[in-house]
Design an enzyme around this catalytic site. Structure first.
Site, PDB file in Angstrom:
ATOM      1  CG  ASP B 399      -1.922  -1.007   1.126  1.00 46.80           C
ATOM      2  OD1 ASP B 399      -2.135  -1.474   0.174  1.00 46.80           O
ATOM      3  OD2 ASP B 399      -2.533  -1.351   2.123  1.00 46.80           O
TER       4      ASP B 399
HETATM    5  N1  LIG Z   1       2.094   1.429  10.567  1.00 42.35           N
HETATM    6  C1  LIG Z   1       0.539   1.383  10.885  1.00 42.35           C
HETATM    7  O1  LIG Z   1       0.566   2.030  12.163  1.00 42.35           O
HETATM    8  C2  LIG Z   1      -0.606   1.043  10.555  1.00 42.35           C
HETATM    9  C3  LIG Z   1      -1.703   0.605  11.422  1.00 42.35           C
HETATM   10  C4  LIG Z   1      -2.765  -0.055  10.812  1.00 42.35           C
HETATM   11  C5  LIG Z   1      -2.860  -0.127   9.446  1.00 42.35           C
HETATM   12  N2  LIG Z   1      -1.783   0.273   8.694  1.00 42.35           N
HETATM   13  C6  LIG Z   1      -1.887   0.082   7.250  1.00 42.35           C
HETATM   14  O2  LIG Z   1      -1.083  -0.949   6.778  1.00 42.35           O
HETATM   15  C7  LIG Z   1      -0.626  -0.795   5.470  1.00 42.35           C
HETATM   16  C8  LIG Z   1       1.064  -0.892   5.504  1.00 42.35           C
HETATM   17  O3  LIG Z   1       1.391  -0.848   4.177  1.00 42.35           O
HETATM   18  P1  LIG Z   1       2.263  -1.827   3.591  1.00 42.35           P
HETATM   19  O4  LIG Z   1       2.950  -1.633   2.492  1.00 42.35           O
HETATM   20  O5  LIG Z   1       3.558  -1.789   4.963  1.00 42.35           O
HETATM   21  O6  LIG Z   1       1.893  -3.374   3.908  1.00 42.35           O
HETATM   22  P2  LIG Z   1       0.783  -3.958   3.004  1.00 42.35           P
HETATM   23  O7  LIG Z   1       0.112  -2.961   2.056  1.00 42.35           O
HETATM   24  O8  LIG Z   1      -0.276  -4.428   4.061  1.00 42.35           O
HETATM   25  O9  LIG Z   1       1.268  -5.188   2.166  1.00 42.35           O
HETATM   26  C9  LIG Z   1       2.200  -6.014   2.886  1.00 42.35           C
HETATM   27  C10 LIG Z   1       2.674  -6.937   1.798  1.00 42.35           C
HETATM   28  O10 LIG Z   1       3.398  -7.882   2.480  1.00 42.35           O
HETATM   29  C11 LIG Z   1       3.491  -9.261   1.500  1.00 42.35           C
HETATM   30  N3  LIG Z   1       4.154 -10.242   2.492  1.00 42.35           N
HETATM   31  C12 LIG Z   1       3.252 -10.958   3.488  1.00 42.35           C
HETATM   32  N4  LIG Z   1       4.149 -11.459   3.969  1.00 42.35           N
HETATM   33  C13 LIG Z   1       5.158 -11.547   3.189  1.00 42.35           C
HETATM   34  C14 LIG Z   1       6.310 -12.366   3.335  1.00 42.35           C
HETATM   35  N5  LIG Z   1       6.421 -13.401   4.251  1.00 42.35           N
HETATM   36  N6  LIG Z   1       7.210 -12.250   2.397  1.00 42.35           N
HETATM   37  C15 LIG Z   1       7.230 -11.393   1.382  1.00 42.35           C
HETATM   38  N7  LIG Z   1       6.086 -10.611   1.491  1.00 42.35           N
HETATM   39  C16 LIG Z   1       5.045 -10.823   2.108  1.00 42.35           C
HETATM   40  C17 LIG Z   1       2.174  -9.300   1.145  1.00 42.35           C
HETATM   41  O11 LIG Z   1       2.026  -9.790  -0.110  1.00 42.35           O
HETATM   42  P3  LIG Z   1       1.819 -11.467  -0.330  1.00 42.35           P
HETATM   43  O12 LIG Z   1       0.804 -11.909   0.376  1.00 42.35           O
HETATM   44  O13 LIG Z   1       2.117 -11.300  -1.981  1.00 42.35           O
HETATM   45  O14 LIG Z   1       3.299 -11.735   0.131  1.00 42.35           O
HETATM   46  C18 LIG Z   1       1.575  -7.685   1.044  1.00 42.35           C
HETATM   47  O15 LIG Z   1       0.813  -7.393   0.133  1.00 42.35           O
HETATM   48  C19 LIG Z   1      -1.134   0.618   5.089  1.00 42.35           C
HETATM   49  O16 LIG Z   1      -2.466   0.347   4.177  1.00 42.35           O
HETATM   50  C20 LIG Z   1      -1.407   1.159   6.399  1.00 42.35           C
HETATM   51  O17 LIG Z   1      -2.495   2.151   6.238  1.00 42.35           O
HETATM   52  C21 LIG Z   1      -0.595   0.546   9.247  1.00 42.35           C
END
Ligand SMILES: NC(=O)c1ccc[n+]([C@@H]2O[C@H](COP(=O)([O-])OP(=O)(O)OC[C@H]3O[C@@H](n4cnc5c(N)ncnc54)[C@H](OP(=O)(O)O)[C@@H]3O)[C@@H](O)[C@H]2O)c1
Ligand SMILES: NC(=O)c1ccc[n+]([C@@H]2O[C@H](COP(=O)([O-])OP(=O)(O)OC[C@H]3O[C@@H](n4cnc5c(N)ncnc54)[C@H](OP(=O)(O)O)[C@@H]3O)[C@@H](O)[C@H]2O)c1
Lengths: 97, 472, 97, 472
Positions: B399
């Site tokens: 994301d």
């Molecule tokens: N930081 C905060 O405080 C917080 C709190 C609540 C919500 N959020 C939300 O969380 C999101 C964070 O974004 P992000 O880009 O860090 O993460 P993300 O958008 O949730 O994407 C994480 C990606 O990691 C991949 N993944 C999972 N396990 C894996 C593994 N073992 N090896 C390789 N890839 C793996 C997944 O794809 P695959 O399944 O294809 O591997 C997934 O698409 C944002 O939308 C944010 O709003 C953040």
């Protein structure tokens, strides 16, 4: 007693105002430690637990107070320590800079 | 403890205790203020801890406290458990631990109110205010307790992170809360009716569960922050029960501060609080909804291929995301980076404010792997640098690099600032599939001309890359 | 009465904390209006003057209260109005912009 | 007013009053917060006024208040006087007026405490706390009263603006204050001793005079801000006397806010608070100490000469200072500027943050003459523009353009940021002599090659320039 209540209410509202004012633009990195630190402070309920468990009265009440002490102490001790661990980690890295 | 004091100062004792309570309050206020900025945060936490120590020690001199067995026992047991948990837990499980602690705090406040009710021989010795306060502490405390544990379960995977809900659940929850308030009023009116007390306790515990269950696992940090605010309020209510200033002040302080913090966290994710609580966002749309566009073209890369690209690059930026945490790949990332640096490649890390699942998640993780702090660049710092970057390694992030946040006004992440990785000459995404991330939206970056996918678990892929680098 | 005093002290200290937190980086242009506005608020002592002048008791005390009402009212009414006049002037100019 | 209420709600009255007091408090807090920023300041003042209205109205329902003649009379008289003063006073006399109001506020708090003491038939009905509070309100209130009036006198010229002092005066003042505190303690111990009360009152009035007299006239804004903080504390002390929450909260609020504001004002002048209070700075060195370097070369200019320079300039910056206020030359400045603009000359105003004798002095003054707000540039905005400026007209300003602030580390203004007028092609200083300004330091700018002096009263000089412009 009734007059006291309004005073206590005053105190509650004033403290809330302070709480609102204190938190300003916290950088995201600090969100988790701040949350965890605030959580440790909310363990202040331990003070209430001490009073309930240590005063005279019905044993049931005192044992409930005892349980409250245990839980609140976990919250306080664990909370402050874990926050410190997190912040120490940031600190160390920053010093190296 | 007051029995050990000479008679003469017993007269002054209540006032003296109040004055020390005021001192403790000042420590709390100063502590929270210092917690606001990185340079002083640690000192702030210590200030707050000192305040707590003062509060506890002084209370031991309260003249009502005459028996110390339970007190000593409780503090020793609780202290040891807290110590163990705080020492042993892994850095990456911090959010879970905070949730647990918070739940205990809420439960303690409910127990204080209940214990006070059970302790007093004459239930009628409570006036209306006292009874209402008891009801409210039990309500908010119990709700915090179960809510926090559901949040813990979701974070640690015991309970499905998906938003478990059905239409109308929100309305039922709101209805139950209002009903509980009504019951508390009734309880104040007829305190001898003990079934009433049990019903209030029961509903409160239940509402904690049903109002957190429908929230997606990734929103748990916000939920915990909100529950933290609640546990402050519960402590303040317990303060009204005992007519104790320190509880009221500190509880209100944490309650208000927690509310503001919750709001700030929501803003960082570009969401509103009510959207988090009632939105059932995240998780539902999760799964593998993103593969629908499988017919689009994707370029794959291999460890050997990539090793050559990065070894001869002059500048590489690593963008970590939630997948890095899942794969526990922080140490191997650092190893690859060190290897590149020893070849003269400039390596930096681009940290998005909400990468991962809790604020500061990536910082904590990389700090654990001893990545130097000054290589971690936040979004505003790194974004201008992408134009001069040869390769961006996007490790389990999705994301936070999704260009739809800029281009698709109808999407759920529209408006969230992202890392502009497409300014770089080449991007490489490490993930296991083409599936979506937390927000449940497909990511056009994967299909971009300049992008290559390195499929597989991030840790394994990086290990392969690390070995391939030895051959280059 | 003695318990009340510590509560009042609590209230005093909490309100002071709020006062400290509220004033942050005021631009110099606002120093004078802010000072004048705060001055008007300190005329709150009028509430005390009302109680002294309006309650039963020794006439001397009541007349002193009367004098206090006059002075405090001048402070309150004049203070708020003069602050408003100053701020209106800035406002008007800013709108023209 | 409580007599008009039905019996049934009389029971609830005290609590209801307290709740309204809480509402009033919220208005005050919100008001002060809004007063902090330019866009919302006016609304903030109105919020505070509403809070005051609520506080006063609700108090009228206090059950102790049974007679309304004095109340109505006092409010009408005081209200009319306040209204008149606020309406009639000139914008340029604002600081004087604030000083007067503040003095009245302090006096009122002292009178409240004294009145309460005199009203109660049995002096022994006061406990120690009550008596100490009475003593403190009288002390702080009376000190604020006389101090404010001395400040008023210095600002308006009734009293010499010079620092009137002799060695050891500061020590005497501090000693007197400590002694008063001791006397208050003694008074609490022996309240029937009415001489004691009069002595406390007398010393307090005296200390107000002797501690403000030694401070230079130009520091009066800071002194008034400090006294404003005191009057808040006096009100809070009166609150302790009457056990009135609203007084305590609002008084403490103003006391603390005033203290911070005082500090901010000191910082803007690059001074410390203790330096202002004990430094006897400004005024002493004043007079004509600066003429000593009279043998240095100074270029003089005339109205006709200058008229040609500015009429054919492309950009002119006007730097106003305290002399503009003294000469009341704001209208004629605006006229000259308009005339230049009609000739196509670009005219801007460079406003130093502490130009004049109160913060915002120049803004208020020029606003009065209807100078468009967007032409007033603050220091950071105008400083880069001087390099492209043809002529700077420095009208009655001195310290704020003194280059010694940058070059002379031993001087009293060292470190104060100044307007970099020497970047411009030419500077012209309008003042009556070569004498020094507020800080009492000579100004090398006057002797600079690029600088010309236009001696005389600023208003007269500008009128001459204005006429000369008609001839060009
Ligand atoms: N930081 C905060 O405080 C917080 C709190 C609540 C919500 N959020 C939300 O969380 C999101 C964070 O974004 P992000 O880009 O860090 O993460 P993300 O958008 O949730 O994407 C994480 C990606 O990691 C991949 N993944 C999972 N396990 C894996 C593994 N073992 N090896 C390789 N890839 C793996 C997944 O794809 P695959 O399944 O294809 O591997 C997934 O698409 C944002 O939308 C944010 O709003 C953040
Ligand atoms: N703004 C604030 O809040 C504030 C508060 C306290 C202190 N201060 C201090 O006040 C100073 C302000 O600097 P400033 O440059 O504005 O003023 P300044 O340094 O005090 O100089 C004012 C100059 O105006 C001249 N002047 C007086 N009457 C005049 C008249 N009728 N016509 C023409 N000129 C006249 C005087 O010189 P002649 O006698 O030769 O004419 C004097 O040198 C700073 O040192 C600042 O720290 C400011």
């Amino acid at each position: 007693m009734e007059v006291d209540l309004t005073l206590l209410l005053f105190i509650f509202v004033l403290a809330s105002f302070i709480g609102f004012e204190l938190i300003s633009k916290v950088p995201p990195t600090l969100h988790t430690p701040l949350m965890s630190g605030a959580n440790a402070i909310s363990g202040i309920t331990i003070v209430g637990a001490l009073i309930v468990a240590g005063s005279l009265g019905n044993p049931l009440g005192k044992w409930i107070g005892f349980a409250a002490i245990i839980l609140a102490t976990i919250n306080v001790v664990g909370g402050f320590m874990v926050t410190d661990r997190m912040l120490e980690m940031f600190k160390k890295k920053e010093d190296e800079k | 403890m007051s029995v050990f004091l000479p008679e003469t100062i017993l007269n002054w004792l209540p006032d003296t205790i109040q004055l020390f309570y005021l001192v403790a309050t000042a420590f709390f206020i100063r502590g929270v203020k210092l917690l606001n900025s990185p340079g002083t945060a640690r000192k702030g936490n210590q200030f707050a801890a000192i305040g707590m120590m003062i509060g506890v020690l002084v209370t031991l001199f309260d003249q009502n406290i005459v028996e110390f067995e339970l007190i000593i026992g409780g503090i020793v047991i609780g202290g040891l458990i807290g110590l163990l948990l705080a020492k042993k837990v892994q850095m990456t499980s911090m959010p879970e631990l905070v949730a647990v602690f918070n739940g205990f705090g809420g439960a303690a406040s409910a127990l204080v109110a209940w214990g006070e009710l059970a302790r007093k021989p004459e239930i009628l010795s409570f006036d209306t205010t006292g009874l209402v306060s008891i009801g409210l502490s039990v309500f908010i405390g119990a709700l915090t307790f179960t809510g926090s544990f559901i949040a813990f379960g979701k974070l640690s995977g015991f309970i499905s992170g998906n938003a478990i809900t059905f239409p109308g659940l929100n309305m039922i929850n709101i209805g139950a809360m209002i009903a509980t308030l009504g019951l508390i009023g009734y309880f104040a009116f007829d305190p001898t009716n003990s079934t009433l007390f049990w019903v209030i306790l029961g509903i409160s515990l239940l509402v904690g569960v049903t109002s957190v269950i429908p929230i997606g696992g990734a929103d748990m940090p916000v939920v915990i922050s909100l529950l933290n605010s609640y546990s402050g309020i519960a402590a303040a209510m317990a303060g009204f029960v005992l007519q104790n200033n320190l509880l009221i002040v500190s509880g209100a302080l944490v309650g208000a501060a927690g509310l503001i913090l919750t709001n700030i966290m929501c803003k960082a994710m570009n969401r509103s609080l009510s959207n988090v609580i009632f939105g059932s966002f995240g998780g539902v749309a999760g799964g593998s909804a993103g593969i629908r566009d499988g017919d689009k073209n994707v370029h794959e890369t291999s460890a050997e291929d990539l090793a050559i690209q990065v070894a001869y690059a002059s500048k590489v930026v690593i963008v970590p995301g939630y997948g890095l945490a899942v794969a526990q790949a922080q140490h191997i990332v650092k190893e690859v980076a060190t290897k590149l640096e020893s070849r003269g490649v400039q390596v930096k890390y681009g940290i998005h404010p909400v990468a991962g699942r809790m604020p500061g998640h990536m910082n904590v993780l990389l700090a654990e792997a001893d990545v130097p702090y000054d290589l971690l660049k936040d979004m505003d710092e790194i974004n201008p640098e992408f134009t001069t970057t040869d390769v961006v390694l996007i490790i389990g992030a999705n994301d936070v690099v999704n260009p739809l946040a800029k281009t698709d006004p109808t999407g759920p992440i529209y408006g969230m600032p992202i890392l502009n990785v497409d300014d770089a000459k080449r991007t490489v995404v490490f993930k296991r599939s083409l599936s979506v991330g937390y927000a449940g939206v497909d990511n056009p970056l994967f299909y971009a001309e300049k992008n290559q996918m390195f499929f597989g678990d991030a840790k394994k892929s990086l290990q392969a890359l690390n070995e391939a680098l030895n051959e280059v």
